[in-house]
Design a protein around this motif. Structure first.
Motif, mmCIF file in Angstrom:
data_model
loop_
_atom_site.group_PDB
_atom_site.id
_atom_site.type_symbol
_atom_site.label_atom_id
_atom_site.label_comp_id
_atom_site.label_asym_id
_atom_site.label_seq_id
_atom_site.Cartn_x
_atom_site.Cartn_y
_atom_site.Cartn_z
ATOM 1 N N GLY A 163 35.198 70.649 8.580
ATOM 2 C CA GLY A 163 36.063 69.656 9.203
ATOM 3 C C GLY A 163 36.901 70.290 10.300
ATOM 4 N N ASP A 169 41.764 69.068 5.673
ATOM 5 C CA ASP A 169 40.508 69.586 5.145
ATOM 6 C C ASP A 169 40.747 70.464 3.921
ATOM 7 O OD1 ASP A 169 38.738 68.567 7.406
ATOM 8 O OD2 ASP A 169 40.345 69.626 8.429
ATOM 9 N N ASN A 172 40.943 67.992 1.194
ATOM 10 C CA ASN A 172 39.586 67.561 0.828
ATOM 11 C C ASN A 172 38.922 68.595 -0.074
ATOM 12 O OD1 ASN A 172 39.953 65.354 2.500
ATOM 13 N ND2 ASN A 172 38.784 66.212 4.203
ATOM 14 N N ARG A 176 37.618 68.439 -3.957
ATOM 15 C CA ARG A 176 36.250 68.772 -4.369
ATOM 16 C C ARG A 176 36.260 69.758 -5.532
ATOM 17 N NH1 ARG A 176 35.445 69.275 1.685
ATOM 18 N NH2 ARG A 176 34.779 67.177 2.279
ATOM 19 N N ASP B 59 31.488 64.772 -0.962
ATOM 20 C CA ASP B 59 30.246 65.381 -0.508
ATOM 21 C C ASP B 59 30.297 66.896 -0.464
ATOM 22 O OD1 ASP B 59 28.447 63.195 -0.033
ATOM 23 O OD2 ASP B 59 29.875 62.535 1.486
ATOM 24 N N GLN B 64 28.198 67.052 4.250
ATOM 25 C CA GLN B 64 29.352 67.256 5.154
ATOM 26 C C GLN B 64 28.894 67.664 6.549
ATOM 27 O OE1 GLN B 64 32.454 70.004 3.807
ATOM 28 N NE2 GLN B 64 32.035 69.378 1.711
ATOM 29 N N GLU B 68 29.234 65.480 9.916
ATOM 30 C CA GLU B 68 30.026 66.063 11.009
ATOM 31 C C GLU B 68 29.229 66.037 12.316
ATOM 32 O OE1 GLU B 68 31.925 70.060 10.932
ATOM 33 O OE2 GLU B 68 32.501 69.545 8.889
#
Lengths: 405, 259
Positions: A163, A169, A172, A176, B59, B64, B68
């Motif tokens: 990202g 990010d 994120n 995860r 994901d 990802q 992207e």
């Protein structure tokens, strides 16, 4: 009493997360409610805050600053004097203690500039928890000293290389990790945002700021303040200082967002004043997004405010008109930063300088409205040591030797 | 066309359905459409088209990177709908899999209307739980769209029953705790989860996603599930080997289910 059972503050908040996390959020919610009603937990939390973190923090009558600004009595809530140098220690101690209570051996955290990562690593060391911190690769390079701090405290720092490689990010990536390791792991979220119960739980762990300030102001001045000012990124320091004052209708609450280069330039982090409704990181709130709902990167000189959304309770306070939110630019914040250094000998976090700059902007109108000198509490949420590289660049303090005459 | 058409066709042939995922716009909108059509020609029973999103928390690295790339190449929400329109006329139901914010930004009812007009079957919503889905429940009724919610091994029996009651088309079982991505071994938790869902799902099919990447793995999962969902492996095949590799893997997966 907000939020409701499902974590809604009016239309905001809630849980926009994968089903796989719902059981963990329910478990966390149940433990947190029980803990907050258990004198053993609250007593231990209070003991840690007092004996380890150094709270209650002072409410300091900033007479030199007030004289220079003119028109108001400015009281500084000195969260910068807490252990680790910011209000964040309250949140991490609360969540780390709750993690122990849940019997989980591991915490993960996200960090932007590294302050929440350092605070999390500190609490994890203090309470003997394994700690993994996700940090955008860009930020690990900008904040090498904080990476070293976290590692010194025993944490593992994982650079995030996907990202935009910044705070959002890192969140994120922490999510995860959490969805993968939820049985053993608590996600020690750094602000009053995210899915329920995080906004309410983080608020409850930091609301001591406002409870203390309210008592201290009454003791010092014999009255409640006329206004309370705080910087708003994700919003934890602001909700912490606001919450105890929300029922006091005469106390104005001002939240100052990071205006960056100016909201009109598009380079800012002002989610409420320059963003729109949407869903990010588990909650419905205000965020910076494009026409398709893709998150737009935020910009601020203050790493701690550089986040493209805001906690849902601030969205609610804004919608209700209970708190007023407005942007403060990088330039305005840095001017206030210098002013506080020179008048009081206090180097504030650049986040906190936004609160001071905003307060200075609203004081003249407030004084006129009241017809007298207002008392204004400014939440000095953190100290500025971490920001000296930024300040040094901004003010041109590096390189040139002082001239000797 | 409801996704149940794809499941019924497979059931009539005595096998589990193959559900294939690819993101729209990867690597470009036109190439993404060609890839989905190649997947359809090679034997998938149901298509999932991913809507690329800036913050894909569910994901793993493969998807990802692909999304992207799609975003960097300028894919828009309207391109996702165009991809649905260009792939939905071949007798294979096409669903969109999307994080919630892009739908909310488009307007929930407007998105449902335009998805239905493009021939889409419905939505898979990985970060929208039925508890927060009032607007989508209403819009999916109004426009007769399938709604596929996820259940996971950590879901309680109560939540499984509630979620299944709100699903239409099929139930999406995420059989491992974690993000999307191909795995070497299939999860032992999957059969248990499918069994828990089956207790309350009646005739609603159950699709399982857990990192399948080969025909042999597909066969294992197809033995206990109604549908085998494959995402990352197909995206990898397309990214590394283009359409020939995508066709070959799709055919291998389908062959695994047919034996």
């Amino acid at each position: 009493m907000l939020p409701d059972e499902k974590g809604h503050f009016g239309p905001y908040g809630g849980r926009f997360v994968p089903e796989a996390l719902i059981a963990a959020l329910d478990e966390l919610d149940a433990h947190y409610r029980k803990a907050m009603a258990d004198p053993e937990f609250t007593g231990e939390f209070e003991r840690m805050l007092r004996d380890y973190a150094g709270t209650p923090s002072l409410l300091y009558d900033a007479t030199r600053l007030s004289e220079r600004v003119g028109g108001a009595r400015i009281l500084l809530k000195r969260e910068d004097l807490n252990h680790t140098g910011a209000h964040k220690v309250r949140n991490v101690l609360g969540q780390a203690l709750l993690t122990k209570r849940m019997g989980k051996p591991r915490v993960i955290a996200e960090t932007g500039a590294g302050q929440h990562g350092v605070a999390s690593a500190t609490a994890a060391a203090y309470l003997d928890l394994e700690c993994v911190v996700y940090m955008g690769e860009v930020d690990t390079q900008r904040q090498a000293l904080n990476v070293a701090r976290m590692r010194m405290l025993g944490a593992t720092v994982i650079p995030v290389t996907v990202g935009s490689r910044t705070l959002k990010d890192a969140i994120n990536e922490a999510l995860r990790d959490w969805v993968t390791n939820v049985d053993s792991t608590h996600y020690l979220l750094g602000t009053a945002a995210g899915p329920h119960p995080f906004p309410a739980m983080v608020r409850d762990f930091v609301r001591g700021i406002g409870v203390e300030a309210r008592e201290q102001c009454l003791a010092l001045t014999g009255a409640l303040p006329d206004a309370v000012a705080a910087a708003v990124g994700g919003g934890s320091n602001a909700i912490g200082v606001f919450h105890a004052f929300v029922p006091d209708a005469d106390v104005r609450l001002y939240g100052f967002e990071a205006g960056g280069d100016g909201v009109e330039t598009g380079r800012h982090a002002a989610s409420i004043t320059g963003g729109s409704h949407g869903v990010l990181h588990g909650a419905r709130t205000f965020l910076l997004q494009d026409d398709d709902g893709q998150t737009i990167e935020s910009h601020s000189i203050s790493a701690g405010l550089d986040y493209p959304a805001v906690g849902p309770e601030h969205a609610w306070l804004h919608q209700q008109g209970r708190a007023r939110y407005s942007p403060v630019t990088d330039a305005e914040a840095m001017e206030a930063f210098a002013l506080l250094c020179r008048t009081e000998g206090i180097i504030p976090a650049i986040e906190s300088a936004h609160a001071l700059a905003g307060a200075i902007k609203v004081i003249p109108a407030l004084r006129e409205e009241l017809g007298r000198e207002p008392t204004v509490i400014v939440n000095l949420s953190g100290r500025g040591d971490k920001d000296m590289h930024t300040a040094g660049d901004y003010f041109g303090l590096f390189g040139a030797e002082d001239e000797v005459r | 066309m409801s996704v149940s058409v794809g499941y019924e066709k497979a059931r009539a042939e005595g096998r589990a359905a193959l559900v294939g995922y690819l993101p729209a716009g990867f690597p470009t909108v036109a190439e993404g459409i060609a890839a989905v059509n190649a997947m359809i020609e090679s034997g998938v029973d149901v298509v999932e088209i991913g809507l690329p999103y800036s913050d894909p928390v569910m994901d793993g690295p493969v998807i990802q990177r692909a999304t992207e790339t799609a975003l960097a190449n300028g894919v828009r929400t309207r391109d996702v709908l165009a991809t649905v329109e260009a792939t939905s006329g071949h007798g294979v139901p096409v669903l969109v899999m999307t994080y919630w914010n892009p739908v909310e930004k488009y307007g929930v009812d407007a998105f449902a209307r335009d998805l239905a007009a493009a021939g889409g079957a419905g939505l898979i919503t990985p970060d929208l739980i039925p508890d927060e889905a009032d607007e989508w429940l209403a819009a999916s009724e109004a426009h007769q769209l399938d709604r596929v919610f996820l259940v996971s091994p950590s879901s309680t029996d109560e939540r499984i029953a509630m979620t299944v009651a709100h699903c239409r088309g099929f139930v999406y079982a995420t059989a491992v705790m974690g993000v999307t991505g191909a795995r070497d071994s299939t999860s032992s938790a999957a059969p248990t989860l499918v069994e828990r869902i089956k207790r309350v799902s009646g005739s609603l099919p159950v699709g399982v996603g857990l990192g399948v990447r080969s025909g042999a793995q597909a066969a294992e999962v197809g033995a206990f599930a109604d549908g085998v969902i494959v995402g990352s492996a197909l995206v990898s095949a397309l990214a590394d080997g283009g359409l020939p590799a995508l066709r070959a893997l799709t055919a291998d997966l389908r062959a695994g289910l047919s034996t």
